[in-house]
Design an enzyme around this catalytic site. Structure first.
Site, mmCIF file in Angstrom:
data_model
loop_
_atom_site.group_PDB
_atom_site.id
_atom_site.type_symbol
_atom_site.label_atom_id
_atom_site.label_comp_id
_atom_site.label_asym_id
_atom_site.label_seq_id
_atom_site.Cartn_x
_atom_site.Cartn_y
_atom_site.Cartn_z
ATOM 1 N N LYS A 42 -24.781 -4.379 5.336
ATOM 2 C CA LYS A 42 -25.784 -4.046 6.465
ATOM 3 C C LYS A 42 -25.282 -4.572 7.800
ATOM 4 C CE LYS A 42 -29.199 -3.212 3.748
ATOM 5 N NZ LYS A 42 -29.323 -1.584 3.381
ATOM 6 N N LYS A 58 -23.133 5.373 -4.633
ATOM 7 C CA LYS A 58 -24.458 5.425 -5.061
ATOM 8 C C LYS A 58 -25.365 6.143 -4.506
ATOM 9 C CE LYS A 58 -27.206 1.510 -3.496
ATOM 10 N NZ LYS A 58 -28.193 0.767 -3.775
ATOM 11 N N LYS A 109 -31.555 5.126 -0.379
ATOM 12 C CA LYS A 109 -32.368 5.528 0.798
ATOM 13 C C LYS A 109 -31.503 5.706 1.952
ATOM 14 C CE LYS A 109 -36.366 3.423 -1.221
ATOM 15 N NZ LYS A 109 -35.985 2.154 -1.730
HETATM 16 P P1 ADP Z 1 -32.103 1.521 -1.996
HETATM 17 O O1 ADP Z 1 -30.658 1.578 -2.504
HETATM 18 O O2 ADP Z 1 -32.505 3.183 -2.020
HETATM 19 O O3 ADP Z 1 -32.477 1.026 -0.825
HETATM 20 P P2 ADP Z 1 -33.364 -0.317 -3.343
HETATM 21 O O4 ADP Z 1 -32.170 -1.177 -2.757
HETATM 22 O O5 ADP Z 1 -34.765 -0.626 -2.735
HETATM 23 O O6 ADP Z 1 -32.925 1.066 -3.095
HETATM 24 O O7 ADP Z 1 -33.545 -0.574 -4.925
HETATM 25 C C1 ADP Z 1 -34.533 -0.737 -5.513
HETATM 26 C C2 ADP Z 1 -34.083 -0.628 -7.256
HETATM 27 O O8 ADP Z 1 -33.734 0.556 -7.595
HETATM 28 C C3 ADP Z 1 -33.118 -1.941 -7.567
HETATM 29 O O9 ADP Z 1 -33.498 -2.512 -8.675
HETATM 30 C C4 ADP Z 1 -31.798 -0.992 -7.425
HETATM 31 O O10 ADP Z 1 -30.872 -1.460 -8.153
HETATM 32 C C5 ADP Z 1 -32.175 0.386 -8.047
HETATM 33 N N1 ADP Z 1 -31.287 1.478 -7.628
HETATM 34 C C6 ADP Z 1 -31.304 1.902 -6.263
HETATM 35 N N2 ADP Z 1 -30.278 2.700 -6.089
HETATM 36 C C7 ADP Z 1 -29.744 2.863 -7.336
HETATM 37 C C8 ADP Z 1 -28.635 3.743 -7.900
HETATM 38 N N3 ADP Z 1 -27.993 4.591 -7.151
HETATM 39 N N4 ADP Z 1 -28.342 3.552 -9.205
HETATM 40 C C9 ADP Z 1 -28.926 2.755 -10.154
HETATM 41 N N5 ADP Z 1 -30.015 1.753 -9.464
HETATM 42 C C10 ADP Z 1 -30.364 1.804 -8.214
#
Ligand code: ADP
Ligand code: TRP
Length: 329
Positions: free
Chosen positions: A111, A194, A197
Site C-alpha cells: 500500500k 492475483k 479490486k
Molecule cells: P481485494 O484483494 O480485491 O481488495 P480483499 O482484500 O477485500 O479483496 O479480500 C477479501 C477476501 O477475498 C480475503 O479473504 C482474501 O484472501 C480473498 N481474496 C481476495 N483476492 C483473492 C484472490 N485473487 N484469490 C484468492 N482469494 C482472494
C-alpha cells in the site's frame, strides 16, 4: 464447538477471487461450525470512501453474501461497525503491536507503494483491527485467501503477547482455514498476479454475461506453443488456473492436451472459460439484484447476527479488560 469467523472489506463488488478464496468457503462452513461472518466497513475507511457511497458499499457486500448462500439462520451475519467492542479491543491490542513489525507486513509495504500520498495510521494498524475482529469472538478458524496469512500470523502474535503479559488464557490462537491442499489464489486476467479490486483485473459477481465474455476474451495470452509439452507462460497458466477453478476436470484436461500437442486455440479456451464462469456466477447475480432491493430482508438478515456478535464480543471484552486490570468504581 470451534468458532469460525471471517470478513471482507466493503469496497465495490466481490470478484471471483473473493468468491473462491473466501465467500464460497464461508457458505460451506456454516453447516459445520458456529460461524460469524461480517462486512469490514471500518477497514474500508483507510482509503477515505465518499460518505454517499459508504452505506451502499456495505449493502452491496451484504446482498452478495446472501446471494452466494450465506444463511442468517445458520451464521451470525453483521457489520463490523455495529460492534463497538471491536474498537475497544483494538485500542488494547495497539499497545502491544510494534511499529517495526507492522511496517514489515507485505500488505502495508504494498500500500505504501500504491498509495504513497495516504499512508495513514489506520493502514499501518490494519492487521491490529483485523486481529481484534477475530479475537473479540475468540475464533480459531479463519477462512481467508492466501494473501491474508501474514495478518493471521500477527493475530496469533498479539493473542500470545496479551496472554503472556497479563497471565491469562483469554485469547486462543486463530489459524487460516484452508480447503483441500492449499489456500487458493485466483489469478487476474491481465497475466499478472492475483485478481483484486485495486488491480482492476477482476470479474465481478454482478457482471452480466456480456461483460464476463468481453473480459475473458481480452485476457492476455502469448502466440501459442510451438514445441510439444513446452512450459506455459504465466498468462496462459493463469487461464488454466481459472479453468481448473470453474470448469469440470475433463475440460481442463482437454485443453491441457491441446496445449501439449500445440493444437490449442486460445479463442476456444476463452469461450469455454467465459461460459463456465457464467454458469457459476449468473445465478448469483440474479439473486443479488433481487436481494439488494429488499431492504426489509436485509435488515432482518443482520438483526439476529448483530445481537449474537455483540453478546459474544461483550463477554470477551469483559474478560480482556479484567485481565488488564480495569475496574469500575
Ligand atoms: P481485494 O484483494 O480485491 O481488495 P480483499 O482484500 O477485500 O479483496 O479480500 C477479501 C477476501 O477475498 C480475503 O479473504 C482474501 O484472501 C480473498 N481474496 C481476495 N483476492 C483473492 C484472490 N485473487 N484469490 C484468492 N482469494 C482472494
Ligand atoms: N483483511 C481482510 C481482507 O482484506 C478482511 C478482514 C477484516 C478479515 N477483518 C477480518 C478477514 C477478520 C478475516 C478475519 O480481506
Amino acid at each position: 464447538m470451534e468458532t469460525v469467523l471471517s470478513g471482507i472489506r466493503s469496497t465495490g463488488h466481490l470478484h471471483l477471487g473473493n468468491y473462491y478464496g473466501a465467500l464460497r468457503n464461508f457458505v460451506k462452513l456454516q453447516d459445520e461450525y458456529k460461524c460469524f461472518f461480517f462486512i469490514a466497513d471500518l477497514h474500508s475507511l483507510t482509503t477515505h470512501p465518499h460518505p454517499d457511497d459508504f452505506h451502499s458499499s456495505v449493502k452491496i457486500i451484504l446482498s452478495e453474501y446472501l446471494a452466494a448462500g450465506l444463511d442468517p439462520e445458520k451464521s451470525a451475519l453483521f457489520v463490523q461497525s455495529d460492534i463497538p467492542e471491536i474498537c475497544e479491543l483494538y485500542v488494547l491490542l495497539n499497545m502491544l503491536a510494534y511499529k517495526g513489525e507492522l511496517e514489515r507486513t507485505t500488505s502495508f509495504k504494498d500500500k505504501v507503494r500504491k498509495q504513497a500520498d495516504n499512508v495513514n495510521a489506520g493502514l499501518l494498524t490494519y492487521p491490529v483491527l483485523m486481529a481484534s475482529d477475530i479475537l473479540i469472538h475468540r475464533a480459531t478458524k479463519v477462512p481467508v485467501g492466501k494473501d491474508q496469512e501474514q495478518h493471521l500470523e500477527i493475530a496469533r502474535v498479539l493473542a500470545r503477547r496479551f496472554n503472556n503479559l497479563y497471565g491469562t488464557e483469554v485469547f486462543p490462537e486463530p489459524h487460516a482455514l484452508s480447503f483441500g491442499k492449499d489456500l487458493i489464489k485466483v489469478p487476474g486476467l491481465d497475466g499478472s498476479g492475483k485478481m483484486g479490486k485495486s488491480e482492476g483485473n477482476g470479474i465481478y459477481l454482478n457482471d452480466d454475461q456480456q461483460t464476463i465474455t468481453k473480459k475473458v476474451m481480452k485476457a492476455v495470452t502469448d502466440a501459442g506453443p510451438t514445441k510439444p509439452n513446452s512450459e506455459m507462460p504465466d498468462s496462459v497458466k493463469n487461464l488454466f488456473t481459472l479453468l481448473s477453478i470453474v470448469s469440470e476436470p475433463s475440460t481442463v484436461e482437454y485443453f491441457r492436451e491441446k496445449y501439449n500437442d500445440c493444437s490449442i486455440r486460445y479463442g476456444d479456451l476463452k469461450k469455454q472459460l467465459a461460459a463456465d464462469i457464467c454458469k457459476q456466477t449468473l445465478p448469483i447475480k440474479e439473486r443479488i439484484d433481487a436481494i439488494y432491493n429488499d431492504d426489509e430482508y436485509l435488515r432482518k438478515a443482520v438483526r439476529r447476527g448483530t445481537e449474537q456478535a455483540r453478546e459474544s464480543a461483550a463477554a470477551t471484552l469483559a474478560l480482556a479488560k479484567k485481565a488488564v486490570g480495569f475496574k469500575v468504581f
